[in-house]
Motif scaffolding. Structure first.
Motif, PDB file in Angstrom:
ATOM      1  N   SER A   1       0.852  -1.188   0.000  1.00 11.37           N
ATOM      2  CA  SER A   1       0.000   0.000   0.000  1.00 11.37           C
ATOM      3  C   SER A   1       0.887   1.237   0.000  1.00 11.37           C
ATOM      4  CB  SER A   1      -0.880  -0.011   1.250  1.00 11.37           C
ATOM      5  OG  SER A   1      -1.364   1.299   1.512  1.00 11.37           O
ATOM      6  N   ALA A   2       0.370   2.322  -0.574  1.00  6.33           N
ATOM      7  CA  ALA A   2       1.124   3.562  -0.581  1.00  6.33           C
ATOM      8  C   ALA A   2       0.728   4.444   0.589  1.00  6.33           C
ATOM      9  CB  ALA A   2       0.894   4.298  -1.899  1.00  6.33           C
ATOM     10  N   ASP A   3      -0.138   3.922   1.439  1.00  8.13           N
ATOM     11  CA  ASP A   3      -0.619   4.692   2.574  1.00  8.13           C
ATOM     12  C   ASP A   3       0.522   4.941   3.574  1.00  8.13           C
ATOM     13  OD1 ASP A   3      -2.882   5.753   4.192  1.00  8.13           O
ATOM     14  OD2 ASP A   3      -2.100   4.240   5.572  1.00  8.13           O
ATOM     15  N   PRO A   4       0.786   6.204   3.932  1.00 11.68           N
ATOM     16  CA  PRO A   4       1.948   6.494   4.787  1.00 11.68           C
ATOM     17  C   PRO A   4       1.929   5.739   6.125  1.00 11.68           C
ATOM     18  CG  PRO A   4       0.567   8.458   4.464  1.00 11.68           C
ATOM     19  CD  PRO A   4       0.097   7.428   3.501  1.00 11.68           C
ATOM     20  N   GLN A   5       0.749   5.551   6.691  1.00 14.78           N
ATOM     21  CA  GLN A   5       0.664   4.824   7.972  1.00 14.78           C
ATOM     22  C   GLN A   5       1.143   3.387   7.801  1.00 14.78           C
ATOM     23  OE1 GLN A   5      -0.906   6.111  10.841  1.00 14.78           O
ATOM     24  NE2 GLN A   5      -2.179   7.803  10.110  1.00 14.78           N
ATOM     25  N   LYS A   6       0.687   2.770   6.698  1.00 13.14           N
ATOM     26  CA  LYS A   6       1.075   1.368   6.462  1.00 13.14           C
ATOM     27  C   LYS A   6       2.556   1.275   6.146  1.00 13.14           C
ATOM     28  CE  LYS A   6      -3.402  -0.468   5.401  1.00 13.14           C
ATOM     29  NZ  LYS A   6      -4.409   0.153   4.539  1.00 13.14           N
ATOM     30  N   VAL A   7       3.072   2.294   5.455  1.00 14.85           N
ATOM     31  CA  VAL A   7       4.503   2.302   5.160  1.00 14.85           C
ATOM     32  C   VAL A   7       5.287   2.399   6.464  1.00 14.85           C
ATOM     33  CG1 VAL A   7       6.371   3.544   4.001  1.00 14.85           C
ATOM     34  CG2 VAL A   7       4.169   3.296   2.868  1.00 14.85           C
ATOM     35  N   ARG A   8       4.800   3.214   7.382  1.00 14.18           N
ATOM     36  CA  ARG A   8       5.453   3.323   8.688  1.00 14.18           C
ATOM     37  C   ARG A   8       5.489   1.974   9.389  1.00 14.18           C
ATOM     38  NH1 ARG A   8       6.212   3.709  14.058  1.00 14.18           N
ATOM     39  NH2 ARG A   8       4.737   2.009  14.228  1.00 14.18           N
ATOM     40  N   GLU A   9       4.311   1.274   9.397  1.00 15.15           N
ATOM     41  CA  GLU A   9       4.245  -0.055  10.024  1.00 15.15           C
ATOM     42  C   GLU A   9       5.297  -0.977   9.411  1.00 15.15           C
ATOM     43  OE1 GLU A   9       2.461  -0.641  12.623  1.00 15.15           O
ATOM     44  OE2 GLU A   9       1.714   1.421  12.415  1.00 15.15           O
ATOM     45  N   ALA A  10       5.346  -0.964   8.090  1.00 19.99           N
ATOM     46  CA  ALA A  10       6.265  -1.871   7.392  1.00 19.99           C
ATOM     47  C   ALA A  10       7.724  -1.503   7.679  1.00 19.99           C
ATOM     48  CB  ALA A  10       5.994  -1.839   5.894  1.00 19.99           C
ATOM     49  N   LEU A  11       8.006  -0.188   7.789  1.00 20.98           N
ATOM     50  CA  LEU A  11       9.373   0.227   8.104  1.00 20.98           C
ATOM     51  C   LEU A  11       9.780  -0.265   9.481  1.00 20.98           C
ATOM     52  CD1 LEU A  11       9.806   3.936   6.884  1.00 20.98           C
ATOM     53  CD2 LEU A  11      11.223   1.990   6.247  1.00 20.98           C
ATOM     54  N   SER A  12       8.830  -0.205  10.418  1.00 22.46           N
ATOM     55  CA  SER A  12       9.168  -0.564  11.796  1.00 22.46           C
ATOM     56  C   SER A  12       9.485  -2.056  11.916  1.00 22.46           C
ATOM     57  CB  SER A  12       8.039  -0.164  12.745  1.00 22.46           C
ATOM     58  OG  SER A  12       6.909  -0.956  12.484  1.00 22.46           O
ATOM     59  N   THR A  13       9.047  -2.860  10.948  1.00 21.47           N
ATOM     60  CA  THR A  13       9.380  -4.285  10.991  1.00 21.47           C
ATOM     61  C   THR A  13      10.427  -4.658   9.940  1.00 21.47           C
ATOM     62  OG1 THR A  13       7.523  -4.750   9.503  1.00 21.47           O
ATOM     63  CG2 THR A  13       7.103  -4.940  11.866  1.00 21.47           C
ATOM     64  N   LEU A  14      11.047  -3.636   9.356  1.00 24.28           N
ATOM     65  CA  LEU A  14      12.081  -3.901   8.345  1.00 24.28           C
ATOM     66  C   LEU A  14      13.216  -4.722   8.959  1.00 24.28           C
ATOM     67  CD1 LEU A  14      13.116  -2.511   5.381  1.00 24.28           C
ATOM     68  CD2 LEU A  14      14.783  -1.579   6.953  1.00 24.28           C
ATOM     69  N   ASP A  15      13.691  -5.687   8.199  1.00 29.32           N
ATOM     70  CA  ASP A  15      14.809  -6.508   8.667  1.00 29.32           C
ATOM     71  C   ASP A  15      15.548  -7.020   7.440  1.00 29.32           C
ATOM     72  OD1 ASP A  15      16.591  -8.090   9.942  1.00 29.32           O
ATOM     73  OD2 ASP A  15      15.116  -9.345  10.983  1.00 29.32           O
ATOM     74  N   VAL A  16      16.583  -6.315   7.039  1.00 27.68           N
ATOM     75  CA  VAL A  16      17.295  -6.716   5.821  1.00 27.68           C
ATOM     76  C   VAL A  16      18.766  -6.979   6.125  1.00 27.68           C
ATOM     77  CG1 VAL A  16      15.833  -5.546   4.131  1.00 27.68           C
ATOM     78  CG2 VAL A  16      17.651  -4.270   5.260  1.00 27.68           C
TER      79      VAL A  16
END
Lengths: 289, 417
Positions: B350-365
């Motif tokens: 999703s391009a929704d900023p809130q969802k992007v924030r959620e996804a960033l907070s679980t980023l693990d690369v």
């Protein structure tokens, strides 16, 4: 111990030579034309860029580009006097202040637009060299700058004291009205004064280039010291400005060494305040020479 | 095409789905017709819609005193977006392309506030990156927090990790830089006697105080600790003082012009000290251009360097081709950041900023362009800090900046000069 002191004094004298070139220009304009040139620092900046581009494009040594930057800025000075300052000379000081201040802002922002805020330096074979004399270090580039600055100051002194035009300038600076009554053409004298003052700024720029970076704001760094030197050495007094500049260079250097590295200027300003308290007319004794 | 886009937007659970239901029968027919028609072409109907670009805001000072670095950052940001798009965009959004919207913050805090506001309200942004200088980023991040748009930044101020939930900092923090500098000094000399000189500004004072606090614990003696007024005309009085302090290492917390003068003066005085110039102005190509050979052997610390991984080297080669300069610290870091955003968008779907924030907070690369960082791993803690983040010690060698510290990140040996 003595080495540290001597080194500090040498450092101070060397940078004082550059302050002198800028402050002599300011004091000359003030003495003769009776205006404060707030744009003097910007003309130093222009001198630096002239030297930078000559060095960068044609490989001309910054010291040789003195022969370009000085005439160019002399002409600029004549034009500035003839087309700008002449029109605002009158009983009211305000237009003059606004004019030179606006000129300063204009040149500064033009430089930002044309050259960007980047630092530009020129490397010469002597940029990083230093003479080693009995435990003391004398950077070659600064020594050359100092010697040339002193030579130019001496040449100016000779010009002011031996030539008719120089005497006319001194006359104008001592009493403009009487000088005009004696048949001195004021605009001609003013044009030459502006020309010489700006040529000195250009010389300062070229002499700085081997060891300092050119950037649009560079003039502001030196013009502050120049204004202090001009007041310290009596407004309009060329010799006073020269001596005051050298004293300030040494005071700043000793201040950094013994008071604190962020207190160099405090020592300079303390010296200014003390001088003004005991000798309100400045070191030059209140006489414009 | 336009219709198909409209109706699929309606079918994708979005807030205004309810309102579209209320629309007339004709609209309904068009929509269903559109879907049916699309269905006739097989499994690709959504592609036309999903290629709606994802807007990424880039806030950099491209005019004013920081312009030079800001311009380099924008060049890197454009390169990064191109790389993501050429690799097929965001696949979970049907190959959506990233659309970079650049805004000039003019090296000015007030402008940064208004520009960030304008960028967020004027565009549908999924995320922002910026602004190089910590002072500017602090303000942009405040505005972004309020607007609930995630911002990812290479700025090092520790303040960026305090009380913020939409701010992500994948690289080393300012507090970590000091320790790295001290440890490097110990590698150069067994008994480091350090002279710390710093400009008397917020940046200089906070950085040098960090050094002073950590020095005893790291076994480093500080023999001189001296603020100076930024923008001096002559460095020799200061260097004269360093000389009389008997230091064998010099830490200079300075911006470019002062640092150039300091380095030149140290060499003129024939002073035998190792110089650590910290980060910022010291680790950009311009420093070498101005100081030349004298820069050889000088050390610094950075949150990113172009030799951290093979991927980084690849990007470096491309950046060099375009701009003529190597990919410097901040620019390289923001290429990695763009890929972190792409990774988050991919998982958010999703391009929704809130969802992007959620996804960033679980980023693990730990691989690919998103993992281009010292240590090669990125995972954000609750304060938005990369839990693996650490600085890398660098040294100018043959006109290039080589990573030399710590051991696991070193690509070349530290030269003792």
């Amino acid at each position: 111990m003595w080495e540290t002191v001597a080194q500090a004094v040498i450092n101070g004298l060397l940078i004082g030579g550059i302050y002198a070139l800028v402050s002599i220009g300011v004091t000359l304009i003030f003495g003769v034309v009776k205006i404060v040139n707030f744009a003097q620092g910007e003309f130093v900046m222009i001198g630096m860029y002239i030297s930078f581009f000559l060095a960068n494009q044609f490989g001309i040594d910054p010291l040789l580009s003195l022969f370009v930057s000085m005439p160019v800025l002399f002409v600029v000075g004549v034009l500035v006097q003839h087309f700008l300052i002449r029109r605002v000379l009158g009983p009211n000081d305000m237009p003059q202040i606004f004019l030179t201040f606006a000129l300063s802002l204009l040149l500064l922002n033009l430089a930002l637009m044309l050259f960007s805020a980047n630092y530009r330096t020129v490397h010469t074979s002597y940029s990083d060299e230093a003479l080693h004399v009995g435990g003391l270090y004398i950077p070659v580039a600064k020594l050359i700058a100092f010697v040339v600055a002193m030579a130019l100051s001496a040449a100016l002194w000779v010009f002011l004291h031996t030539t008719d035009l120089g005497k006319a300038m001194r006359a104008a600076s001592q009493n403009r009205d009487v000088a005009m009554l004696m048949g001195i053409n004021p605009n001609r004298v003013f044009c030459v004064a502006l020309g010489i003052a700006l040529a000195l700024a250009g010389a300062a720029g070229s002499l700085l280039m081997p060891f300092y970076s050119a950037y649009p704001f560079v003039g502001q760094v030196f013009v502050l010291m120049a204004f202090v030197a001009v007041v310290l050495g009596t407004l309009g007094n060329v010799m006073g400005a020269l001596i005051a500049s050298l004293m300030m260079g040494v005071a700043e250097s000793l201040g950094v060494q013994y008071v604190g590295a962020d207190s160099g200027l405090i020592v300079v300003f303390a010296m200014l305040l003390l001088t003004l308290a005991f000798k309100p007319t400045g070191l030059g004794g209140g006489r414009a020479r | 095409m336009q219709k198909a886009r409209k109706d699929s937007a309606g079918t994708k659970a979005r807030p205004h789905q309810a309102s579209s239901k209320r629309q007339g029968r004709r609209e309904f027919l068009i929509k269903t017709g559109g879907i049916l028609a699309a269905g006739a072409f097989g499994a690709v109907p959504l592609r036309g819609w999903a290629a709606d670009p994802v807007n990424i805001g880039a806030l950099y000072p491209t005019t004013g005193s920081m312009a030079q670095i800001g311009v380099g950052c924008v060049a890197a940001a454009k390169l990064a977006v191109e790389m993501v798009n050429d690799a097929g965009g965001i696949k979970s959004l049907g190959g959506a392309k990233l659309n970079l919207i650049v805004s000039d913050v003019q090296s000015d805090t007030t402008v940064t506030r208004t520009e960030t506001d304008r960028l967020i309200t004027g565009n549908k942004l999924s995320a922002i990156h910026g602004c190089y200088a910590s002072a500017l980023t602090l303000i942009a991040s405040e505005v972004a927090e309020r607007a609930k748009v995630p911002i990812i930044t290479g700025s090092s101020s520790d303040m960026l990790n305090k009380g913020r939930t939409y701010t992500f900092t994948p690289f080393a923090r300012a507090s970590q830089f000091a320790r790295a500098q001290l440890q490097m000094a110990k590698l150069v000399s067994d008994t480091p006697k350090v002279a710390v000189i710093f400009e008397n500004t917020a940046f200089g004072t906070s950085t040098s105080n960090g050094l002073k606090e950590l020095a005893p614990g790291e076994g480093v003696e500080i023999v001189m600790f001296e603020p100076y007024s930024a923008g001096f005309t002559d460095a020799s009085p200061l260097i004269n003082k360093v000389k009389s302090s008997g230091a064998n290492a010099l830490f200079s917390v300075s911006y470019l012009n002062d640092l150039i003068l300091i380095v030149r003066t140290v060499k003129q005085f024939g002073l035998n000290v190792s110089i650590n110039g910290g980060s910022g102005g010291f680790v950009i190509p311009d420093f070498y251009k101005n100081v030349g050979k004298l820069a050889e052997g000088l050390q610094g610390v950075a949150h990113w360097n172009h030799d951290v991984s093979d991927d980084a080297q690849k990007v470096n080669v491309e950046f060099k081709k375009r701009t003529g300069e190597f990919l410097f610290e901040y620019a390289g870091g923001l290429v990695a950041q763009t890929f972190m955003l792409a990774d988050a968008l991919e998982r958010a779907g999703s391009a929704d900023p809130q969802k992007v924030r959620e996804a960033l907070s679980t980023l693990d690369v730990s691989s690919g362009y998103a993992a281009m960082a010292p240590g090669g791993k990125v995972k954000f803690g609750p304060d938005g800090k990369n839990i693996y983040g650490h600085p890398v010690g660098v040294q100018w060698q043959d006109g290039d900046l080589a990573s030399v510290f710590p051991k696991e990140d070193a690509r070349k040996p530290l030269l003792k000069i």
